[in-house]
Structures are given as C-alpha cells and as structure tokens.
Design a protein around this motif. Structure first.
Motif, PDB file in Angstrom:
ATOM      1  N   ALA A 293       0.835  -1.208   0.000  1.00  0.00           N
ATOM      2  CA  ALA A 293       0.000   0.000   0.000  1.00  0.00           C
ATOM      3  C   ALA A 293       0.866   1.254   0.000  1.00  0.00           C
ATOM      4  O   ALA A 293       0.554   2.242  -0.676  1.00  0.00           O
ATOM      5  CB  ALA A 293      -0.926  -0.009   1.214  1.00  0.00           C
TER       6      ALA A 293
ATOM      7  N   GLU B 287       1.734   6.971  -6.765  1.00  0.00           N
ATOM      8  CA  GLU B 287       0.635   7.803  -7.257  1.00  0.00           C
ATOM      9  C   GLU B 287       0.793   9.265  -6.859  1.00  0.00           C
ATOM     10  O   GLU B 287       0.231  10.152  -7.504  1.00  0.00           O
ATOM     11  CB  GLU B 287      -0.697   7.259  -6.738  1.00  0.00           C
ATOM     12  N   SER B 288       1.566   9.529  -5.810  1.00  0.00           N
ATOM     13  CA  SER B 288       1.732  10.909  -5.338  1.00  0.00           C
ATOM     14  C   SER B 288       2.532  11.759  -6.321  1.00  0.00           C
ATOM     15  O   SER B 288       2.409  12.984  -6.324  1.00  0.00           O
ATOM     16  CB  SER B 288       2.453  10.914  -3.990  1.00  0.00           C
TER      17      SER B 288
ATOM     18  N   LYS C  58       2.254   1.889  -3.532  1.00  0.00           N
ATOM     19  CA  LYS C  58       1.216   2.395  -4.435  1.00  0.00           C
ATOM     20  C   LYS C  58       0.930   3.869  -4.161  1.00  0.00           C
ATOM     21  O   LYS C  58       0.840   4.690  -5.080  1.00  0.00           O
ATOM     22  CB  LYS C  58      -0.058   1.561  -4.275  1.00  0.00           C
ATOM     23  N   GLU C  59       0.810   4.206  -2.885  1.00  0.00           N
ATOM     24  CA  GLU C  59       0.514   5.598  -2.515  1.00  0.00           C
ATOM     25  C   GLU C  59       1.635   6.540  -2.937  1.00  0.00           C
ATOM     26  O   GLU C  59       1.375   7.631  -3.474  1.00  0.00           O
ATOM     27  CB  GLU C  59       0.291   5.703  -1.003  1.00  0.00           C
ATOM     28  N   THR C  60       2.882   6.137  -2.686  1.00  0.00           N
ATOM     29  CA  THR C  60       3.993   7.023  -3.023  1.00  0.00           C
ATOM     30  C   THR C  60       4.152   7.156  -4.533  1.00  0.00           C
ATOM     31  O   THR C  60       4.480   8.235  -5.043  1.00  0.00           O
ATOM     32  CB  THR C  60       5.313   6.528  -2.404  1.00  0.00           C
TER      33      THR C  60
END
Length: 270
Positions: A23, A30-31, A26-28
């Motif tokens: 997770a 997409e950032s 994925k978050e980093t």
C-alpha cells in the motif's frame, strides 16, 4: 509513512510493517512526489534490512538514487535514504557510494539547519560506516562530535543507537570490553524507550562481545534468551547472525554437530 517510521522506532513486529509496504508503494508512486518516493524507499529499505533481505533493500535504494542525486534533491528524505544505504553497507551489502552520499548530505544538512533528529540518526549510521574503514582515532573523534549533540538532546533512542555504533566500532577494532559496555548501555536505553530494534541489535552485540572475551557460556545464554524474541519480532537478519555466532562457539568447543545445526538454522532463518 509516518506510521511505518513510528513502527520502526517502537516494538511493532517487523512482519506486520512489511505487510503494509504494498500500500505504501502504491501511494507514493501515485503521489508523483520525489520527496515521498525517496522517503518511502528509505523506510522500505530499512524494513528489508532488519528482516534479512539485503538484496531487496539494495534495490530500494538503487531505484531512487537518481532522485537523490538530482540538482535539488529533497534533503530530509535523501538523508534518510543515505542513512539506510549506510546501514546496508555496514551489515555487508553494497549501496553504491553510501559513505560519499551520506557525507555530502550531512554537510548540506549542517548548512541548512535541518531538524536535529534526522541529522543525528544519520551521524550515528556514519559511525557504522567508519567502523569498517577508519582508524580508531577517527572513530573516537566522530563519536565525540556525536555525543556533544546527542546527550543534550536527551533522545534515548538516538543515544542507544549511538552506543550500539560505538560498540560495533570497538568490536571491529579488537576492543571487546568496550564493546560489551556500549552494548549493555545501548540495550538499557532501548528498553527504556521501548525501541525493539535498538534492543535487538544491542543484544546481538553483547553476545558477540562476550564471545570475543572467551565467555562462551555467557554468550550462548544471551543468544538463547533472545532467539525467541528476535523470531517473534521478525528480525531475521539479527537472528541469523546470532545463530552463526552460536555455530562458531560450538565449533570452538568441539561440538561439531551442534555447530552444523546452528548453521543450517541460520540459513533457514533467511
């Protein structure tokens, strides 16, 4: 990211933190933030080191090195990344010029008046790198500089890590009595601040120092007391290193079968 950093500094099980990495990645990603990508790689690298996957840790660092080497890199995340790279080098991996990157970023950190925490943590890891390549006098000078910053700050976790680094340096320079003192101070400070990594590393250092002092029974007792704790916490690299120390102690005592069993268990741990 902050939750994982807090977990690394506490007694959270490593496997639970590793489960959060997909997770985080994925978050980093997409950032689209270079700062978050570099800091995320540093966090992931640290977790892979303590869990025993040095190759994965090295890849985490390599994948974001171009961002850290840009003209205007995000300084604090890059300092964390260089600190992770230094740890990888210190435990036997390779991270493509960790010391040069760390020295450069520490110089920039001093000039930029960055928050004291990341800078002190990076300087403590610099001691681990120096332990492999510097004279003992150079290590003592670096340690004195670090003490002048860490002691007034009152951060028990950083003080614990500083004493661990000093103990490793002492052991590598043939000073097991000093290493044992540093290990026990580091473990006590780690216990006070409930930092599982600090305690685990210091316990391993204590066993290694006892082994170098030819106190085989005490070294084995220390390792046997900590083996279940290292396993429960997911510190596979520390556990494997301790089992190899057990194998060496058994071999010196002529217990060949036990030595072989410890080596097999160490390989299985990773």
């Amino acid at each position: 990211q902050h939750r994982l950093i807090a977990g690394l500094l506490s007694d959270a099980p490593t496997d639970a933190l590793l489960a959060e990495l997909p997770a985080l990645r994925k978050e980093t990603d997409e950032s689209r933030s270079n700062a978050l990508r570099v800091q995320g790689a540093a966090i992931e690298g640290w977790l892979h080191v303590v869990s025993g996957d040095l190759h994965r840790a090295e890849e985490c660092v390599r994948d974001v090195l171009p961002l850290a080497q840009a003209k205007t890199p995000p300084l604090i995340p890059c300092l964390y990344l260089a600190t992770c790279a230094a740890l990888i080098d210190a435990v036997g991996g390779t991270s493509n010029g960790a010391r040069a990157l760390l020295e450069q970023l520490l110089d920039e950190a001093r000039a930029s008046a960055l928050p004291i925490g990341p800078t002190l943590f990076a300087q403590a890891n610099r001691l681990l790198l120096l332990a492999r390549s510097a004279s003992y006098r150079e290590l003592e000078d670096a340690a004195d500089q670090l003490r002048r910053l860490v002691i007034p700050d009152g951060n028990r976790h950083l003080r614990s890590y500083m004493h661990f680094a000093l103990g490793v340096a002492a052991l590598m320079h043939g000073k097991p009595v000093e290493a044992l003192d540093h290990a026990r101070i580091a473990c006590e400070l780690g216990e006070w601040c409930k930092a599982a990594v600090a305690q685990a590393l210091s316990a391993l250092l204590e066993a290694q120092a006892l082994a170098d002092l030819a106190q085989e029974a005490a070294a084995l007792k220390c390792i046997e007391a900590w083996l279940p704790r290292w396993q429960a916490a997911g510190f596979r690299l520390v556990r494997a290193a301790a089992l190899l120390e057990c194998a060496n102690l058994h071999r010196r005592a002529g217990r060949v079968a036990l030595a072989r069993a410890s080596i097999a268990e160490a390989h299985a741990a990773l």
